[in-house]
Design a protein around this motif. Structure first.
Motif, PDB file in Angstrom:
ATOM      1  N   SER A 179      31.028  37.465  64.452  1.00  0.00           N
ATOM      2  CA  SER A 179      32.221  37.065  63.706  1.00  0.00           C
ATOM      3  C   SER A 179      31.914  37.074  62.220  1.00  0.00           C
ATOM      4  CB  SER A 179      32.672  35.661  64.132  1.00  0.00           C
ATOM      5  OG  SER A 179      31.687  34.693  63.772  1.00  0.00           O
ATOM      6  N   ILE A 180      32.973  37.046  61.425  1.00  0.00           N
ATOM      7  CA  ILE A 180      32.831  36.825  59.991  1.00  0.00           C
ATOM      8  C   ILE A 180      33.764  35.686  59.603  1.00  0.00           C
ATOM      9  CG2 ILE A 180      32.130  39.192  59.451  1.00  0.00           C
ATOM     10  CD1 ILE A 180      34.951  39.746  58.489  1.00  0.00           C
ATOM     11  N   GLN A 181      33.421  34.992  58.553  1.00  0.00           N
ATOM     12  CA  GLN A 181      34.185  33.816  58.167  1.00  0.00           C
ATOM     13  C   GLN A 181      35.033  34.028  56.901  1.00  0.00           C
ATOM     14  OE1 GLN A 181      30.872  33.579  59.498  1.00  0.00           O
ATOM     15  NE2 GLN A 181      32.150  33.196  61.301  1.00  0.00           N
ATOM     16  N   LEU A 182      34.715  35.077  56.154  1.00  0.00           N
ATOM     17  CA  LEU A 182      35.448  35.301  54.902  1.00  0.00           C
ATOM     18  C   LEU A 182      35.484  36.788  54.583  1.00  0.00           C
ATOM     19  CD1 LEU A 182      36.791  34.227  52.289  1.00  0.00           C
ATOM     20  CD2 LEU A 182      34.493  33.904  51.344  1.00  0.00           C
ATOM     21  N   LEU A 183      36.691  37.296  54.323  1.00  0.00           N
ATOM     22  CA  LEU A 183      36.878  38.675  53.880  1.00  0.00           C
ATOM     23  C   LEU A 183      37.577  38.639  52.532  1.00  0.00           C
ATOM     24  CD1 LEU A 183      37.070  41.779  54.120  1.00  0.00           C
ATOM     25  CD2 LEU A 183      39.179  41.445  55.457  1.00  0.00           C
ATOM     26  N   LEU A 222      39.982  42.019  61.767  1.00  0.00           N
ATOM     27  CA  LEU A 222      40.676  40.817  62.233  1.00  0.00           C
ATOM     28  C   LEU A 222      40.061  40.232  63.508  1.00  0.00           C
ATOM     29  CD1 LEU A 222      42.895  39.027  61.229  1.00  0.00           C
ATOM     30  CD2 LEU A 222      44.557  40.391  62.509  1.00  0.00           C
ATOM     31  N   PRO A 223      39.643  41.052  64.480  1.00  0.00           N
ATOM     32  CA  PRO A 223      38.997  40.468  65.661  1.00  0.00           C
ATOM     33  C   PRO A 223      37.746  39.662  65.329  1.00  0.00           C
ATOM     34  CG  PRO A 223      39.659  42.724  66.125  1.00  0.00           C
ATOM     35  CD  PRO A 223      39.873  42.506  64.648  1.00  0.00           C
ATOM     36  N   LEU A 224      36.980  40.097  64.338  1.00  0.00           N
ATOM     37  CA  LEU A 224      35.779  39.356  63.933  1.00  0.00           C
ATOM     38  C   LEU A 224      36.152  38.058  63.227  1.00  0.00           C
ATOM     39  CD1 LEU A 224      33.470  42.222  62.591  1.00  0.00           C
ATOM     40  CD2 LEU A 224      33.261  40.987  64.753  1.00  0.00           C
ATOM     41  N   LEU A 225      37.248  38.070  62.484  1.00  0.00           N
ATOM     42  CA  LEU A 225      37.718  36.851  61.811  1.00  0.00           C
ATOM     43  C   LEU A 225      38.262  35.860  62.834  1.00  0.00           C
ATOM     44  CD1 LEU A 225      39.452  38.711  58.883  1.00  0.00           C
ATOM     45  CD2 LEU A 225      37.760  36.910  58.524  1.00  0.00           C
TER      46      LEU A 225
END
Length: 379
Positions: A157-161, A198-201
């Protein structure tokens, strides 16, 4: 200065687009500050958000409550090789993020990472070469990012884009897919990258956030078309003179409409607490975005703006981006401007829900066309 360069500068200075930048852009930034000052004096405690430390992220197979102190959240920043992107990468690495820098030049990415590590030896950084004007490059970046997370034994996952990348193109040219380069980089790329990441967010165990870096120049857009020919920028290639100032304003207005529409969609499906979306306007910042403007004109412009007190360094201009990135969880659908966690209202047009829905539909169609074309090329 060579006579040829002088003639080119004079010709450039005699165009409508140049004076649109010189006059209307100056007026629009002044208007933004007037909004800010009026809000500060009339409602000093409204529209302001404190910065919060990012939450640690657990490694795969552990619960969020068991997250170790070293479980750094992951932040992806586009256009991170210089200017605001590099300044944001530096600042957010100090806040505890594992910062992923995305840029077109591997050399400039290495230089940016080296500069950050000189000031912060403990920074966790990773660079990916990506050309945001190419849809295939965006897809390759997503695959590489996912594989890196897996290989690093990090949460998928990522928390910030932070969609920061942007250009001001003084002449018309096309992306690999045939879209206008400025629309392709400033808006279509941000839309497509957000869609694919978006799936990672949404998979983040901690609240995640999207920050779209827009501009006060959107205030000069009073009538907007969101059909395919305009959003792709192909309409502009048919014009005799390339309206670069108009297109830049248009791309930033589209980015705002997209931000607010995505926010509304998260609210409707009950995901606004999970993924938030905000816009950040850094104001006028001395970066290399003016590199396609004749150097003597850009230098004069910077001098005048400095005398007016409107010009900022990247280190100061980045504050609105950091405010948006570090706002309390759930802060969404707002427009950060002026630093100190302050927000103001963007233009009335940017809140037009009918227009934003139409833009969303057009952008999704463009996205699916690009996706289909990519799949056909691969096979």
């Amino acid at each position: 200065m060579a006579m040829k360069e002088l003639r080119e500068a004079l010709h450039f200075a005699c165009t409508v687009e140049f004076w649109r930048m010189a006059v209307l852009w100056t007026l629009s930034i002044i208007l933004s500050y007037l909004h800010l000052f009026a809000q500060t004096f009339l409602s000093p405690n409204s529209g302001s958000y404190p910065r919060c430390s990012p939450r640690p992220v657990p490694p795969p197979g552990t619960s969020s409550s068991a997250a170790p102190a070293h479980g750094r959240p992951v932040c992806v920043i586009t256009g991170a090789t210089s200017g605001l992107g590099a300044a944001a990468a530096d600042a957010l690495s100090r806040e505890g993020f594992f910062v992923v820098l995305a840029g077109r030049s591997s050399h400039l990415l290495s230089k940016a990472i080296s500069n950050i590590r000189k000031r912060n030896r403990g920074a966790d950084l990773k660079a990916f070469e990506v050309d945001l004007s190419s849809f295939q490059s965006i897809l390759n970046f997503k695959d590489s990012l996912q594989q890196w997370l897996l290989d690093s034994d990090m949460h998928s996952s990522i928390q910030l884009l932070i969609n920061n990348a942007g250009i001001l193109a003084a002449s018309g040219r096309s992306t690999a897919e045939g879209n206008d380069m400025m629309m392709g980089t400033n808006y279509i790329a941000a839309f497509c990258l957000t869609k694919v990441l978006l799936p990672l967010l949404e998979n983040s165990p901690a609240p995640s956030r999207i920050v779209n870096v827009t501009s006060f120049t959107h205030r000069n857009v009073f009538d907007i078309q969101v059909d395919k020919a305009t959003v792709s920028g192909k309409l502009f290639s048919k014009l005799e003179c390339y309206p670069y100032a108009h297109i830049y304003e248009y791309s930033k207005a589209c980015l705002l409409l997209f931000s607010y529409e995505l926010h509304r969609q998260f609210v409707l499906v009950g995901k606004s607490h999970q993924v938030s979306v905000s816009a950040a306007d850094p104001g006028i910042v001395k970066t290399n975005i003016m590199r396609e403007i004749p150097s003597c004109l850009s230098q004069v412009a910077f001098l005048v703006l400095k005398l007016l007190g409107l010009l900022q360094s990247p280190e100061n201009g980045v504050h609105s981006i950091l405010d948006a990135a570090l706002a309390p969880a759930g802060t969404s659908g707002v427009y950060f401007f002026g630093g100190n966690g302050r927000t103001i209202k963007s233009s009335a047009l940017s809140y037009d829900t009918k227009l934003s829905k139409e833009l969303w539909a057009t952008s999704c169609n463009l996205f699916f066309e690009l996706q289909l074309s990519s799949e056909e090329t691969s096979t």
